[in-house]
Design a protein around this motif. Structure first.
Motif, mmCIF file in Angstrom:
data_model
loop_
_atom_site.group_PDB
_atom_site.id
_atom_site.type_symbol
_atom_site.label_atom_id
_atom_site.label_comp_id
_atom_site.label_asym_id
_atom_site.label_seq_id
_atom_site.Cartn_x
_atom_site.Cartn_y
_atom_site.Cartn_z
ATOM 1 N N ARG A 169 0.803 -1.219 0.000
ATOM 2 C CA ARG A 169 0.000 0.000 0.000
ATOM 3 C C ARG A 169 0.842 1.278 0.000
ATOM 4 O O ARG A 169 0.322 2.372 -0.207
ATOM 5 N N THR A 170 2.165 1.142 0.299
ATOM 6 C CA THR A 170 2.942 2.339 0.654
ATOM 7 C C THR A 170 3.050 3.389 -0.452
ATOM 8 O O THR A 170 2.989 4.591 -0.182
ATOM 9 N N SER A 171 3.174 2.958 -1.720
ATOM 10 C CA SER A 171 3.286 3.998 -2.755
ATOM 11 C C SER A 171 2.009 4.845 -2.773
ATOM 12 O O SER A 171 2.066 6.063 -2.977
ATOM 13 N N GLY A 172 0.857 4.218 -2.496
ATOM 14 C CA GLY A 172 -0.401 4.970 -2.418
ATOM 15 C C GLY A 172 -0.394 5.930 -1.230
ATOM 16 O O GLY A 172 -0.899 7.052 -1.323
ATOM 17 N N ASP A 173 0.188 5.496 -0.108
ATOM 18 C CA ASP A 173 0.245 6.375 1.070
ATOM 19 C C ASP A 173 1.137 7.584 0.801
ATOM 20 O O ASP A 173 0.855 8.697 1.266
ATOM 21 N N ILE A 174 2.236 7.364 0.065
ATOM 22 C CA ILE A 174 3.117 8.512 -0.255
ATOM 23 C C ILE A 174 2.343 9.503 -1.129
ATOM 24 O O ILE A 174 2.399 10.718 -0.912
ATOM 25 N N GLU A 175 1.596 8.957 -2.084
ATOM 26 C CA GLU A 175 0.812 9.822 -2.971
ATOM 27 C C GLU A 175 -0.191 10.656 -2.152
ATOM 28 O O GLU A 175 -0.350 11.847 -2.354
ATOM 29 N N GLN A 176 -0.812 9.966 -1.198
ATOM 30 C CA GLN A 176 -1.823 10.604 -0.339
ATOM 31 C C GLN A 176 -1.245 11.783 0.450
ATOM 32 O O GLN A 176 -1.858 12.828 0.563
ATOM 33 N N LEU A 177 -0.021 11.563 1.002
ATOM 34 C CA LEU A 177 0.580 12.593 1.858
ATOM 35 C C LEU A 177 1.451 13.563 1.069
ATOM 36 O O LEU A 177 1.945 14.560 1.605
ATOM 37 N N GLY A 178 1.654 13.253 -0.218
ATOM 38 C CA GLY A 178 2.687 13.915 -1.019
ATOM 39 C C GLY A 178 2.583 15.414 -1.174
ATOM 40 O O GLY A 178 3.599 16.085 -1.379
ATOM 41 N N GLU A 204 12.217 -7.630 -4.152
ATOM 42 C CA GLU A 204 10.973 -6.864 -4.370
ATOM 43 C C GLU A 204 10.910 -5.665 -3.397
ATOM 44 O O GLU A 204 10.493 -4.577 -3.778
ATOM 45 N N VAL A 205 11.331 -5.926 -2.155
ATOM 46 C CA VAL A 205 11.316 -4.852 -1.158
ATOM 47 C C VAL A 205 12.311 -3.760 -1.564
ATOM 48 O O VAL A 205 12.013 -2.554 -1.507
ATOM 49 N N ASP A 206 13.498 -4.180 -2.025
ATOM 50 C CA ASP A 206 14.515 -3.199 -2.440
ATOM 51 C C ASP A 206 14.008 -2.353 -3.613
ATOM 52 O O ASP A 206 14.192 -1.135 -3.640
ATOM 53 N N GLU A 207 13.363 -3.034 -4.564
ATOM 54 C CA GLU A 207 12.839 -2.310 -5.729
ATOM 55 C C GLU A 207 11.765 -1.298 -5.281
ATOM 56 O O GLU A 207 11.745 -0.154 -5.738
ATOM 57 N N ALA A 208 10.901 -1.755 -4.368
ATOM 58 C CA ALA A 208 9.845 -0.860 -3.869
ATOM 59 C C ALA A 208 10.458 0.319 -3.112
ATOM 60 O O ALA A 208 10.003 1.465 -3.246
ATOM 61 N N HIS A 211 11.838 2.860 -5.514
ATOM 62 C CA HIS A 211 10.704 3.557 -6.139
ATOM 63 C C HIS A 211 10.122 4.588 -5.163
ATOM 64 O O HIS A 211 9.830 5.734 -5.533
ATOM 65 N N ASP A 212 9.972 4.192 -3.887
ATOM 66 C CA ASP A 212 9.386 5.093 -2.881
ATOM 67 C C ASP A 212 10.313 6.280 -2.580
ATOM 68 O O ASP A 212 9.839 7.391 -2.311
ATOM 69 N N VAL A 213 11.634 6.036 -2.620
ATOM 70 C CA VAL A 213 12.587 7.148 -2.425
ATOM 71 C C VAL A 213 12.354 8.191 -3.510
ATOM 72 O O VAL A 213 12.232 9.394 -3.240
ATOM 73 N N THR A 214 12.246 7.723 -4.756
ATOM 74 C CA THR A 214 12.024 8.644 -5.875
ATOM 75 C C THR A 214 10.732 9.436 -5.661
ATOM 76 O O THR A 214 10.703 10.669 -5.804
ATOM 77 N N ASP A 229 21.433 0.614 3.749
ATOM 78 C CA ASP A 229 21.720 0.035 2.437
ATOM 79 C C ASP A 229 22.429 1.102 1.593
ATOM 80 O O ASP A 229 21.815 2.106 1.188
ATOM 81 N N ALA A 230 23.725 0.864 1.342
ATOM 82 C CA ALA A 230 24.539 1.893 0.668
ATOM 83 C C ALA A 230 23.968 2.246 -0.704
ATOM 84 O O ALA A 230 24.000 3.418 -1.120
ATOM 85 N N ALA A 231 23.433 1.252 -1.424
ATOM 86 C CA ALA A 231 22.881 1.534 -2.762
ATOM 87 C C ALA A 231 21.664 2.456 -2.660
ATOM 88 O O ALA A 231 21.489 3.373 -3.467
ATOM 89 N N MET A 232 20.818 2.233 -1.653
ATOM 90 C CA MET A 232 19.624 3.075 -1.468
ATOM 91 C C MET A 232 20.022 4.493 -1.042
ATOM 92 O O MET A 232 19.403 5.477 -1.445
ATOM 93 N N LEU A 233 21.081 4.575 -0.226
ATOM 94 C CA LEU A 233 21.539 5.905 0.204
ATOM 95 C C LEU A 233 22.078 6.688 -0.994
ATOM 96 O O LEU A 233 21.794 7.879 -1.150
ATOM 97 N N ALA A 234 22.818 5.987 -1.865
ATOM 98 C CA ALA A 234 23.358 6.654 -3.062
ATOM 99 C C ALA A 234 22.200 7.111 -3.957
ATOM 100 O O ALA A 234 22.225 8.220 -4.509
ATOM 101 N N HIS A 235 21.185 6.269 -4.064
ATOM 102 C CA HIS A 235 20.006 6.621 -4.866
ATOM 103 C C HIS A 235 19.326 7.869 -4.285
ATOM 104 O O HIS A 235 18.907 8.770 -5.024
ATOM 105 N N ALA A 236 19.238 7.928 -2.949
ATOM 106 C CA ALA A 236 18.603 9.093 -2.303
ATOM 107 C C ALA A 236 19.396 10.371 -2.596
ATOM 108 O O ALA A 236 18.803 11.425 -2.890
#
Ligand code: FDA
Length: 306
Positions: A169-178, A204-208, A211-214, A229-236
């Motif tokens: 549900r989380t991508s929808g929650d980000i949209e809601q609060l965005g 799947e969790v990493d991919e999500a 996506h949610d960071v973006t 997670d160093a890869a997620m931090l670099a993405h952020a």
């Protein structure tokens, strides 16, 4: 498999009794928990400030089912705020609250009671310029915790929520609060969840999460990127630059990924450390073991050494 066994054990009273009575447990726990008293949280907060980091403090506890226990948690936070203020903790200091420790699961009116306790903590935090973040627990509590955040923000704009990327549900929650300026902490998720509501595989969790960071950096929320997670931090870092996002922070857990913590500070990023204190460490400790098999090996070695 090991991870899901540990997460199941984190909710088992029998396993709890067994782990809590092993003397070696405390030695291992001290790697993840700053201490038992408010003074330990204050000392950790001041030490973090000395090394260029801020703190969010969690008074350990969860699944409190009686009003006396919920009031004890509230009072522990109020005492903590007093101790932090007396020690001159920086206004940027944050408190992480679990609504289940403030009575959310008490039958009939638990949601209202935990909201009232959280409100009292927020009022005290506001007097000293501190902020508050509502931790997110298992998926059954998400709606109630987001609603509590929304309610508290009517009076205390600084109240943040946590979203877990393992939940579908989380991508929808980000949209809601965005379109709001809500402080939003994004985590991968630490609870055992059914596949109907959560991604089961790590990729799947990493991919999500990516996506949610973006999505978070494209929103007007204040992003709190909580991961080791160093890869997620670099993405952020890339997404913050791409969206020219004015302000955000990285968050990590006390005692974990200390070299990544040092890197973040050296690169001039705002790093906040989640500092757990208190005696009710069992659930928190078991989730940390479940996250990393090497922690289990470390625990087993402690059991067999003197
Ligand atoms: P991942 O699990 O992929 O780990 C990446 C790397 O980090 C690992 O390879 C390892 O090197 C290191 N690492 C991760 N966990 C470790 C551990 N326990 N011990 C040692 N090394 C470890 N969850 C939740 O459901 N609700 C919440 O409210 C919060 N709140 C929260 C606040 C903050 C500040 C943080 C950092 C995390 C949370 N979490 C949480 C926990 C979160 O959901 C997640 O379980 C952990 O952060 C581990 O996931 P990573 O993102 O680090 O990635």
């Amino acid at each position: 498999m090991l991870s899901s066994t540990l997460l199941r054990a984190s909710r088992s009273p029998r396993a709890r009794r067994a782990v809590e009575t092993i003397p070696a447990s405390r030695r291992v726990v001290s790697r993840f928990v700053a201490g038992e008293q408010p003074s330990d949280a204050v000392a950790a907060t001041l030490e973090l400030a000395r090394t260029g980091r801020t703190a969010t403090i969690d008074v350990l506890g969860e699944d409190v089912r009686d009003d006396a226990g919920a009031r004890r948690t509230r009072d522990a936070y109020l005492a903590l705020v007093t101790a932090l203020a007396a020690a001159g903790a920086q206004p940027a200091t944050d408190l992480s609250l679990k609504l289940s420790a403030l009575g959310q699961a008490i039958p009939r009116d638990g949601a209202a009671r935990s909201l009232e306790h959280a409100r009292q903590i927020c009022a005290s935090a506001a007097e000293h310029g501190f902020t508050v973040t509502l931790d997110m627990e298992d998926h059954t509590t998400v709606d109630a915790t987001l609603a509590a955040g929304e309610e508290l923000r009517r009076d205390f704009a600084f109240v943040g929520n946590v979203l877990q990327s393992n939940l579908r549900r989380t991508s929808g929650d980000i949209e809601q609060l965005g379109s709001s300026s809500t402080r939003l902490r994004l985590v991968k998720g630490a609870y055992r969840e059914p596949e109907s509501v959560a991604f089961a595989r790590k990729w799947e969790v990493d991919e999500a999460y990516a996506h949610d960071v973006t999505a978070l950096f494209a929103s007007s929320c204040y992003p709190m990127i909580a991961t080791h997670d160093a890869a997620m931090l670099a993405h952020a870092v890339d997404e913050a630059a791409r969206h020219d996002h004015p302000a955000w922070e990285t968050q990590m857990l006390y005692g974990i990924a200390t070299s990544l913590q040092q890197d973040a500070v050296a690169e001039g990023r705002h790093l906040r450390v989640y500092v757990p204190v208190g005696t009710d460490w069992y659930g928190y400790f078991m989730r940390r073991l479940a996250e990393r098999p090497a922690n289990v090996a470390f625990f087993l070695r402690a059991l067999t050494s003197r």
